[in-house]
Design a protein around this motif. Structure first.
Motif, PDB file in Angstrom:
ATOM      1  N   ASP A 284       0.985  -0.875   0.005  1.00 57.18           N
ATOM      2  CA  ASP A 284      -0.087  -0.082   0.334  1.00 57.18           C
ATOM      3  C   ASP A 284       0.983   1.076   0.150  1.00 57.18           C
ATOM      4  OD1 ASP A 284      -1.441  -1.306   0.286  1.00 57.18           O
ATOM      5  OD2 ASP A 284      -2.823  -1.208   2.157  1.00 57.18           O
ATOM      6  N   ILE A 285       0.761   2.076  -0.739  1.00 59.76           N
ATOM      7  CA  ILE A 285       1.970   3.239  -1.215  1.00 59.76           C
ATOM      8  C   ILE A 285       0.694   4.162  -1.276  1.00 59.76           C
ATOM      9  CG2 ILE A 285       3.374   3.994  -2.158  1.00 59.76           C
ATOM     10  CD1 ILE A 285       4.688   1.176  -2.941  1.00 59.76           C
ATOM     11  N   LEU A 286       1.382   5.079  -0.854  1.00 58.59           N
ATOM     12  CA  LEU A 286       0.030   6.608  -0.677  1.00 58.59           C
ATOM     13  C   LEU A 286       0.804   7.375  -1.320  1.00 58.59           C
ATOM     14  CD1 LEU A 286      -1.393   7.266   2.327  1.00 58.59           C
ATOM     15  CD2 LEU A 286      -1.928   5.580   0.523  1.00 58.59           C
ATOM     16  N   VAL A 287       0.344   8.610  -1.709  1.00 61.75           N
ATOM     17  CA  VAL A 287       0.736   9.479  -3.082  1.00 61.75           C
ATOM     18  C   VAL A 287       0.586  10.756  -2.772  1.00 61.75           C
ATOM     19  CG1 VAL A 287       1.713  10.415  -5.324  1.00 61.75           C
ATOM     20  CG2 VAL A 287       1.120   8.343  -4.680  1.00 61.75           C
ATOM     21  N   ASP A 288       0.781  12.048  -1.641  1.00 65.80           N
ATOM     22  CA  ASP A 288       0.293  12.939  -1.143  1.00 65.80           C
ATOM     23  C   ASP A 288       0.528  14.210  -2.168  1.00 65.80           C
ATOM     24  OD1 ASP A 288       2.974  13.959  -1.159  1.00 65.80           O
ATOM     25  OD2 ASP A 288       2.798  13.899   0.908  1.00 65.80           O
ATOM     26  N   LYS A 289      -0.406  15.659  -1.759  1.00 62.18           N
ATOM     27  CA  LYS A 289      -0.255  16.362  -3.241  1.00 62.18           C
ATOM     28  C   LYS A 289       0.894  16.776  -3.303  1.00 62.18           C
ATOM     29  CE  LYS A 289      -0.829  19.547   1.168  1.00 62.18           C
ATOM     30  NZ  LYS A 289       0.555  19.805   0.506  1.00 62.18           N
ATOM     31  N   ASP A 291       3.607  14.907  -4.390  1.00 64.19           N
ATOM     32  CA  ASP A 291       4.090  13.679  -5.322  1.00 64.19           C
ATOM     33  C   ASP A 291       4.641  12.909  -3.750  1.00 64.19           C
ATOM     34  OD1 ASP A 291       2.652  14.233  -7.237  1.00 64.19           O
ATOM     35  OD2 ASP A 291       4.011  15.511  -7.837  1.00 64.19           O
ATOM     36  N   GLN A 292       4.991  13.496  -2.951  1.00 63.39           N
ATOM     37  CA  GLN A 292       5.767  12.353  -2.604  1.00 63.39           C
ATOM     38  C   GLN A 292       5.418  10.858  -1.855  1.00 63.39           C
ATOM     39  OE1 GLN A 292       6.538  15.019   1.193  1.00 63.39           O
ATOM     40  NE2 GLN A 292       8.445  14.193   1.359  1.00 63.39           N
ATOM     41  N   LEU A 293       5.735   9.889  -1.463  1.00 65.27           N
ATOM     42  CA  LEU A 293       5.409   8.665  -1.389  1.00 65.27           C
ATOM     43  C   LEU A 293       5.533   8.288   0.305  1.00 65.27           C
ATOM     44  CD1 LEU A 293       5.525   8.650  -4.832  1.00 65.27           C
ATOM     45  CD2 LEU A 293       6.810   6.264  -4.390  1.00 65.27           C
ATOM     46  N   PHE A 294       4.194   7.573   0.342  1.00 59.70           N
ATOM     47  CA  PHE A 294       4.100   6.621   1.999  1.00 59.70           C
ATOM     48  C   PHE A 294       4.516   5.692   1.590  1.00 59.70           C
ATOM     49  CE2 PHE A 294       3.850  11.722   2.088  1.00 59.70           C
ATOM     50  CZ  PHE A 294       4.824  11.578   3.446  1.00 59.70           C
TER      51      PHE A 294
END
Length: 396
Positions: A284-289, A291-294
């Motif tokens: 599960d990889i999130l991309v924030d506003k 464009d950082q990956l978490f």
């Protein structure tokens, strides 16, 4: 339409080989963070049957004439490589007997000593470490992580009240979680107090994770597969649909996965393979506003959208949507509504748990499926379907 076997380009048998039995349901043993009702666990037992091409232990209610008929409408022959159970004792006896001649791939690790650690396809201790949220930085090389703190169970109540909202609380031990169970999102002080009460109930827990809440622009499940013969294969990625408080509500396809997301997933997969992992994994990889990956969760196991990705090129249409539905109690009406929609051509059945398999309306039936076609059409069709179904919509 004549029925045939689906020519899936990659099946679980291709990864796990011969003499392996697959179990997709959680253990019957107590887990403070994953306590689905028994019917849900029984439904899960057949979720990957279509993509398995290997022995799978499934509940008897998942292999009745109803699912066979649904598959025949789609021109697909019912898989035959399964062994059935009805009760806890039957399930456990089958697993233990099979372990004497082969190995088991458990979707969720069972209790220590249930079978020998070496009876797992991936040794139990390695499997637990790979799926342990508290050591996620080991598999990401310390990258892609939100701000997080691991706290002892006894210190949790004090520390959690010192964090700034919003944040997320997760179990930080070897207990498996899935589908959002065990993930507690805190937006308000009331949420914090509810989380404290929930943690107090989970006395069989050593430590917890308090983690920065990331507001995602996209929430990806990026998936890979590995076998020694094939190496690492990128299966694709799907968008995860998650409610405000973290409950998983299915997946949809996405054709524009950022290369950075794929590369991050590949690095994580390589670390897992180096540690001894074999098979399918989803991260599960999130991309924030910005464009950082978490990387917020690593699942070294099959995932809800594994079938979605493996069947992608075999189902018509650019848009695919993985969902599950529960009957409201009228199982006949539930099945007839599904049957009618499958005949229309845009609904592919993955699993049907038949609440009438012994007696009428003994328990609510359940259904796991993939919608496929044009996005606008599928969104409208699925909405209309849910209104006709008058049941509950869920994801597994």
């Amino acid at each position: 339409m004549s029925t045939n076997k689906l020519h899936i380009p990659l099946t679980m048998h291709d990864l796990y080989g011969d003499n392996v039995l697959y179990s997709s349901r959680p253990s019957y043993g107590f887990n403070p963070w994953l306590q689905p009702e028994e019917h849900q666990s029984n439904l899960l037992s057949a979720r990957e049957l279509i993509i398995a091409n290997m022995p799978v232990i499934v509940h008897k209610a998942t292999v009745t004439e109803k699912i066979q008929k649904l598959l025949e409408i789609k021109g697909v022959r019912m898989p035959e490589q399964f062994v059935t159970y009805e009760t806890r004792s039957e399930y456990e006896n089958i697993i233990k007997a099979y372990a004497k001649q082969g190995k088991i791939f458990f979707q969720y690790a069972h209790e220590k000593g249930f079978v020998h650690d070496d009876d797992y396809v991936v040794r139990r201790d390695i499997f637990l470490n790979l799926n342990n949220k508290s050591i996620i930085e080991k598999w990401t090389n310390g990258a892609y992580l939100p701000k997080r703190e691991i706290v002892k169970y006894t210190d949790f109540e004090q520390r959690v009240r010192e964090w700034t909202l919003p944040f997320v609380v997760k179990p930080g031990d070897e207990h498996p979680t899935a589908g959002g169970y065990g993930v507690m999102l805190c937006y308000t002080d009331e949420d914090v107090e509810q989380t404290v009460r929930r943690v107090h109930e989970a006395t069989d827990t050593d430590q917890l994770i308090i983690e920065q809440f990331i507001e995602p622009v996209k929430n990806y499940c990026v998936q890979f597969a590995y076998s020694e013969a094939r190496g690492i294969t990128f299966l694709g990625a799907s968008i995860q649909n998650v409610e405000k408080y973290g409950k998983y509500r299915g997946n949809t396809t996405d054709r524009n996965i950022p290369e950075a997301v794929i590369e991050a997933g590949r690095k994580i997969m390589q670390n897992g393979v180096d540690a001894g992992y074999v098979g399918i994994a989803g991260f599960d990889i999130l991309v924030d506003k910005d464009d950082q990956l978490f990387a917020i969760d690593l699942n070294f196991r099959q995932n809800g959208s594994s079938a979605l990705l493996l069947l992608d090129n075999l189902l018509e249409g650019e848009y695919k949507k993985f969902l599950a539905y529960y009957s409201n109690g009228d199982n006949q009406q539930f099945y007839e509504t599904i049957l009618e929609e499958v005949k229309h051509g845009n609904l592919f059945p993955l699993a049907y748990y038949d609440g009438d398999y012994k007696s009428e309306n003994a328990f609510p039936s359940r259904f796991i499926c993939i919608w496929h076609g044009d996005e606008a059409m599928i969104e409208q069709k699925s909405k209309d379907f849910e209104e006709r179904l008058t049941g509950e919509v869920h994801a597994e």
